[in-house]
Design a protein around this motif. Structure first.
Motif, mmCIF file in Angstrom:
data_model
loop_
_atom_site.group_PDB
_atom_site.id
_atom_site.type_symbol
_atom_site.label_atom_id
_atom_site.label_comp_id
_atom_site.label_asym_id
_atom_site.label_seq_id
_atom_site.Cartn_x
_atom_site.Cartn_y
_atom_site.Cartn_z
ATOM 1 N N SER A 1 10.810 11.185 -0.972
ATOM 2 C CA SER A 1 10.970 10.053 -0.054
ATOM 3 C C SER A 1 10.204 8.849 -0.580
ATOM 4 C CB SER A 1 10.470 10.424 1.344
ATOM 5 O OG SER A 1 10.476 9.285 2.192
ATOM 6 N N ARG A 2 10.816 7.680 -0.492
ATOM 7 C CA ARG A 2 10.161 6.453 -0.930
ATOM 8 C C ARG A 2 9.297 5.843 0.172
ATOM 9 N NH1 ARG A 2 15.841 3.686 -2.705
ATOM 10 N NH2 ARG A 2 16.646 5.382 -4.009
ATOM 11 N N ASP A 3 9.581 6.199 1.414
ATOM 12 C CA ASP A 3 8.959 5.511 2.544
ATOM 13 C C ASP A 3 7.910 6.339 3.269
ATOM 14 O OD1 ASP A 3 10.914 3.072 2.755
ATOM 15 O OD2 ASP A 3 12.207 4.821 2.620
ATOM 16 N N LEU A 4 7.834 7.630 2.992
ATOM 17 C CA LEU A 4 6.933 8.506 3.734
ATOM 18 C C LEU A 4 5.478 8.193 3.388
ATOM 19 C CD1 LEU A 4 7.614 10.803 5.753
ATOM 20 C CD2 LEU A 4 7.055 12.410 3.935
ATOM 21 N N CYS B 1 7.603 -1.407 1.418
ATOM 22 C CA CYS B 1 7.367 -0.466 0.319
ATOM 23 C C CYS B 1 8.678 -0.185 -0.412
ATOM 24 C CB CYS B 1 6.756 0.832 0.843
ATOM 25 S SG CYS B 1 7.931 1.907 1.664
ATOM 26 N N ARG B 2 8.569 0.079 -1.696
ATOM 27 C CA ARG B 2 9.761 0.345 -2.494
ATOM 28 C C ARG B 2 9.758 1.748 -3.076
ATOM 29 N NH1 ARG B 2 12.159 -4.455 -3.977
ATOM 30 N NH2 ARG B 2 13.894 -3.112 -4.626
ATOM 31 N N THR B 3 8.572 2.298 -3.350
ATOM 32 C CA THR B 3 8.468 3.643 -3.926
ATOM 33 C C THR B 3 7.240 4.335 -3.350
ATOM 34 O OG1 THR B 3 7.098 3.016 -5.814
ATOM 35 C CG2 THR B 3 9.489 2.805 -6.091
ATOM 36 N N ALA B 4 6.999 5.561 -3.822
ATOM 37 C CA ALA B 4 5.837 6.331 -3.370
ATOM 38 C C ALA B 4 4.520 5.800 -3.923
ATOM 39 C CB ALA B 4 6.011 7.801 -3.766
ATOM 40 N N VAL B 5 4.567 4.750 -4.735
ATOM 41 C CA VAL B 5 3.326 4.144 -5.231
ATOM 42 C C VAL B 5 2.489 3.599 -4.075
ATOM 43 C CG1 VAL B 5 2.413 2.223 -6.622
ATOM 44 C CG2 VAL B 5 4.236 3.657 -7.519
ATOM 45 N N ALA C 1 1.996 -2.482 -3.419
ATOM 46 C CA ALA C 1 0.567 -2.759 -3.209
ATOM 47 C C ALA C 1 0.325 -3.345 -1.826
ATOM 48 C CB ALA C 1 0.064 -3.711 -4.294
ATOM 49 N N ILE C 2 1.180 -4.269 -1.413
ATOM 50 C CA ILE C 2 1.036 -4.856 -0.072
ATOM 51 C C ILE C 2 1.209 -3.781 0.995
ATOM 52 C CG2 ILE C 2 2.050 -6.482 1.559
ATOM 53 C CD1 ILE C 2 2.796 -8.240 -0.833
ATOM 54 N N ALA C 3 2.243 -2.938 0.826
ATOM 55 C CA ALA C 3 2.484 -1.870 1.796
ATOM 56 C C ALA C 3 1.343 -0.864 1.805
ATOM 57 C CB ALA C 3 3.808 -1.171 1.489
#
Length: 665
Positions: free
Chosen positions: A155-158, A419-423, A110-112
């Motif tokens: 990808s988790r970070d894209l 960030c940790r996931t695509a959320v 959420a922060i990311a």
């Protein structure tokens, strides 16, 4: 006992050859002949490999080309229910990581997500302007595509959204045929249609496992292309920074600068002051974050903060010659399926634009995804990424979006924000949704000059001076390709620059295939290792042997050249032997350890080379061919000509096992 005899014999041969080289002709004449090699050839001959059927060999080769990651191995020996679950995990990665998602991960995402939303909103508006599209299209493109990627991406970070290069290419290519100011509806139709074809092309590459096609854009040509495009984009923004109303539609450096000079009467000092001021702030915050990565939020928040501040200033200074965005429609993405045009005179332009932007956006998205995956120690499936990006662009074209992909700047902010996931993409899309539903009237007084400043700041990072300097130091041909792409974009057009970049990449490949590297090798004293005489000064020739290393596959395109090159090496070696009063070459050892493949023309070339050398009473032996090459040789006439007595596991063993008549001076 036989093994010891073999080792002693090999050591004796190498030492004797070194002694002949160091002692000259006199020493060579006094060197006693080596002992007989009764058992060496038997111990070290390369036997014929197991024969494979044509169907099996072809199947294995195609599987290696199209399925190098072996995606089906996890489905073996599994129940039907388990296979169904694994299939869902494979095609929809969200089912894989979503099963163990937690509130702790949600807090980080959420922060990311909110952080990249603060960057995505002003960038979306700015990049849509760069593509000559209404600003609202940029926000639409930051809402639907991220949601689709969160379901399909690996990808988790894209962080997904519009990017500068794809926006620039689409805007420049479509503008050459249709003026957006005069035919806005037609231009919008072409943009959506091009986006659809971009997604179709990207998804097809992933579905057909043809992702290696994207690799034809080398890093060198992309460095030059993006550097030239960044300069052109920045110069195009002089229209907004100076307040010019009538500006050239061409992208070339000369046309842009001529338009700036000719329209000096339209310059507005209020716009110039505001633009330069905010440009200095944006570039300054970028430097702060670059020097201290912990302050990443400074540059991430700067664009939205600048938009808010400039909007307030513009509101109080309304009527003072500062151009503003104006009204933006409120609401979610309207459907655009009815605007896709699959017929008509502009269909070819839409397809060409879609393929061009599709390649560029795909290259950037996969490169960014792999970069951050390596930092976090996980794998990104390139083919699944292509399908995910392709599907989201196809769906986006039906929801008033244009070409989107993974953005490097937003992904870097996403990664730095934890960030940790695509959320994080879902959170960003939710923030954009709130903006679309409730906050659009606030952008009415946003000045166009701040969008130009944001674009200049974003593309400034694409100019890679260090990368170009490294190319000059490492590979002059790569540097030449970089310069050609750079000047092609700068002085002609973006399309020409991209075509030059691709053309030079293909030319380099053809050059390396048709003129592969070959070296003359010598033994390194004290070892049984043979290395290039040009690279290793301590390496010594072993007369009367000529050791030639081939560092490429042998194909129809280079087989004739290789034969001619080996014969030239032979002439040079014989001339050197005559001048030094040494024995002439009696055996050519062809080191094939770097020959990854060989075709029928290559096999014929080896056979022809052996016939030519046989007429000159010179032996030709092969050292260390790889398995596939050996298999093809034994399935052809080459296997009969050489036999197992002339094919060895290494150069040292080939020299050690040479018959007495070959090494005798």
């Amino acid at each position: 006992m036989v093994v010891n005899n073999k080792v002693d014999t090999l050591t004796y041969d190498v030492e004797a050859a070194q002694a002949r080289v160091s002692a000259g002709a006199a020493g060579a004449a006094k060197t006693p002949p080596p002992p007989p090699h009764q058992h060496v050839a038997e111990l070290h001959k390369v036997s014929a490999p197991e024969r494979r059927s044509t169907a099996r060999a072809l199947g294995q080769r195609l599987a290696e080309i199209f399925f190098p990651d072996d995606p089906l191995h996890q489905f073996k020996n599994q129940s039907f229910a388990r296979k169904l679950v694994l299939a869902l995990h494979y095609f929809f990665p969200i089912f894989d990581w979503g099963s163990h998602y937690s509130l702790k991960l949600l807090r980080s995402d959420a922060i990311a997500g909110l952080t990249i939303a603060s960057l995505a909103i002003p960038q979306g508006i700015s990049y849509a302007k760069l593509a000559n599209l209404p600003p609202i299209i940029g926000l639409y493109s930051s809402f639907v595509p991220p949601l689709i990627y969160a379901l399909l991406g690996s990808s988790r970070d894209l962080a997904v959204g519009p990017v500068s290069i794809a926006s620039l290419v689409m805007g420049s290519m479509l503008r050459e045929a249709v003026a957006p100011e005069q035919q806005p509806i037609l231009y919008l139709q072409l943009a959506f249609t091009a986006t659809f074809f971009a997604g179709l092309f990207q998804a097809s590459l992933g579905f057909l496992r043809l992702g290696f096609i994207v690799d034809f854009l080398s890093k060198a040509t992309l460095t030059g292309f993006m550097g030239g495009a960044a300069i052109i984009v920045s110069l195009q923004q002089l229209k907004g920074l100076l307040g010019i109303v009538h500006f050239t539609t061409h992208m070339g450096l000369v046309d842009v600068m001529s338009s700036v000079v000719k329209r000096h009467g339209e310059w507005e000092w209020q716009t110039i002051v505001m633009g330069l001021g905010f440009l200095a702030i944006l570039l300054g915050t970028r430097q702060i974050s670059a020097r201290n990565p912990r302050l990443f939020w400074v540059s991430a928040a700067a664009p939205l903060t600048s938009v808010i501040a400039s909007t307030v200033i513009s509101y109080f200074c309304r009527g003072h010659a500062i151009s503003i965005i104006g009204d933006l429609p409120r609401g979610v993405n309207p459907p655009s399926v009815n605007m896709l045009a699959f017929s008509g005179s502009y269909l070819a332009l839409s397809i060409k634009t879609g393929i061009m932007t599709g390649i560029l956006s795909l290259t950037e998205g996969i490169a960014v995804g792999r970069t951050f995956a390596s930092l976090n120690n996980y794998q990104v499936d390139g083919n699944k990424e292509m399908m995910a990006i392709g599907v989201m662009n196809m769906a986006g074209s039906c929801a008033s979006c244009y070409v989107t992909t993974g953005s490097f700047s937003r992904s870097a902010v996403n990664y730095s924000a934890g960030c940790r996931t695509a959320v994080s993409n879902i959170v960003m899309a939710a923030a954009v949704l709130v903006t679309l539903l409730f906050l659009m009237p606030l952008f009415h007084y946003t000045p166009n000059v701040i969008l130009s400043a944001i674009i200049i700041t974003a593309v400034a990072g694409l100019i890679d001076f260090r990368g170009a300097a490294k190319l000059w130091k490492v590979d002059k041909l790569d540097f030449l390709a970089c310069l050609a792409a750079f000047f092609g974009v700068l002085f002609v057009s973006v399309q020409v620059g991209l075509a030059v970049a691709v053309g030079i990449s293909l030319f380099k490949i053809l050059l390396q295939v048709t003129r592969p590297n070959t070296v003359v090798k010598g033994v390194v004293p004290g070892t049984q290792s043979y290395r290039s005489l040009a690279q290793y000064r301590e390496a010594m020739r072993v007369p009367p042997f000529l050791v030639v290393g081939v560092e490429s596959a042998i194909y129809f395109a280079n087989s004739t050249y290789l034969v001619e090159r080996i014969m030239r090496y032979l002439r040079e070696e014989e001339e050197r032997a005559v001048k030094a009063n040494l024995c002439s070459v009696r055996c050519v050892v062809l080191d094939m350890s770097a020959v990854s493949a060989i075709d029928t023309s290559g096999l014929d070339a080896l056979a022809e080379l052996k016939r030519v050398l046989d007429k000159r009473n010179i032996e030709l032996v092969l050292a260390n061919p790889v398995g596939s090459v050996t298999e093809r040789m034994y399935n052809s006439v080459v296997g009969e000509m050489f036999g197992s007595e002339r094919i060895f596991f290494s150069v040292a063993e080939a020299i050690a096992a040479a018959p007495y008549k070959t090494v005798q001076p």
